[in-house]
Write a protein that holds these residues in place. Structure first.
Motif, PDB file in Angstrom:
ATOM      1  N   PRO A  46      32.328  18.907  71.430  1.00 51.66           N
ATOM      2  CA  PRO A  46      32.634  20.414  71.034  1.00 51.66           C
ATOM      3  C   PRO A  46      31.187  21.029  70.770  1.00 51.66           C
ATOM      4  N   ALA A  50      30.731  24.087  73.241  1.00 49.35           N
ATOM      5  CA  ALA A  50      30.717  25.421  72.649  1.00 49.35           C
ATOM      6  C   ALA A  50      29.442  26.452  73.150  1.00 49.35           C
ATOM      7  N   VAL A 143      33.104  26.236  67.249  1.00 50.27           N
ATOM      8  CA  VAL A 143      34.260  25.526  68.152  1.00 50.27           C
ATOM      9  C   VAL A 143      35.553  26.499  68.306  1.00 50.27           C
ATOM     10  N   TYR A 159      34.413  18.762  65.671  1.00 49.60           N
ATOM     11  CA  TYR A 159      33.201  18.359  66.327  1.00 49.60           C
ATOM     12  C   TYR A 159      33.275  17.012  66.750  1.00 49.60           C
TER      13      TYR A 159
END
Length: 228
Positions: A46, A50, A143, A159
């Protein structure tokens, strides 16, 4: 490494770019898939996803996020040439600058004379209390903003969604491999393997440099007209 300069620093050999046998997306389907996953923010990590999605949407990325995605693409995880990442940044960054972009990529890939030690690899799974990337995001807001398919997960899993219990994944309607990808590589395993490969390449380059230096010294000692 010994030979060319300027715009040709991406060539091999080059005096400012170590010769590293990166995987080649042009000839390796697996490498090509990894590059595409990185570029489109679908690596299964992530933090990386992101940041790459923010780049595509806003033309911007925090400088430490640039560190993270650059290390991940090159020596850290995917073992792909920094030139691929530099091309994406050149295309998508609103603040793209040719010199800064290329020389920062050289630095973060570990291939330049001014690079930090190649074995210092950023983790794509940041701990908000001790992240070297200063990722202070205990709630996972970053995220949530750019990887909304994970928004329903408890913050502690945002995460690293693959560590979440099945019950939490189901509640958040996250199906790994379908609604969000599984990690494209195992960071712990791959980073260790990459460090070993980088070390071997660095040793080969050092031996070659010593050999070339010896040949040059021997040439200077020759008598008579130079040979061309």
């Amino acid at each position: 490494f010994p030979c060319s300069q300027g715009a040709a620093f991406a060539a091999s050999p080059s005096p400012v770019c170590a010769d590293i046998p990166w995987d080649d997306p042009a000839t390796d389907a697996a490498a090509r898939a990894k590059l595409e996953a990185w570029e489109h923010g679908k690596t299964g990590y992530p933090l990386i996803d992101a940041a790459m999605r923010q780049l595509r949407e806003q033309g911007f990325m925090h400088h430490l996020a640039r560190h993270a995605v650059a290390c991940f693409l090159t020596r850290g995880d995917l073992w792909l040439s920094w030139t691929h990442g530099a091309a994406v940044f050149e295309r998508d960054l609103l603040d793209a600058d040719w010199a800064l972009n290329n020389f920062n990529w050289l630095w973060l890939a570990g291939v330049a004379p001014w690079s930090a030690p190649y074995f210092r690899v950023y983790s794509p799974i940041p701990n908000h209390k001790s992240s070297a990337l200063n990722v202070d995001d205990a709630d996972g807001a970053f995220v949530d903003r750019f990887v909304p398919e994970l928004k329903g997960l408890p913050a502690k899993y945002k995460y690293a969604p693959w560590t979440a219990p099945l019950a939490d994944l189901n509640k958040a309607r996250v199906k790994l491999g379908e609604t969000y990808p599984r990690p494209v590589v195992d960071h712990k395993v791959q980073s260790a393997a990459n460090i070993a490969k980088f070390k071997a390449a660095a040793q080969r380059n050092k031996a070659l440099a010593a050999s070339l230096s010896g040949c040059a010294a021997a040439s200077k000692k020759r008598k008579g007209a130079p040979l061309y």
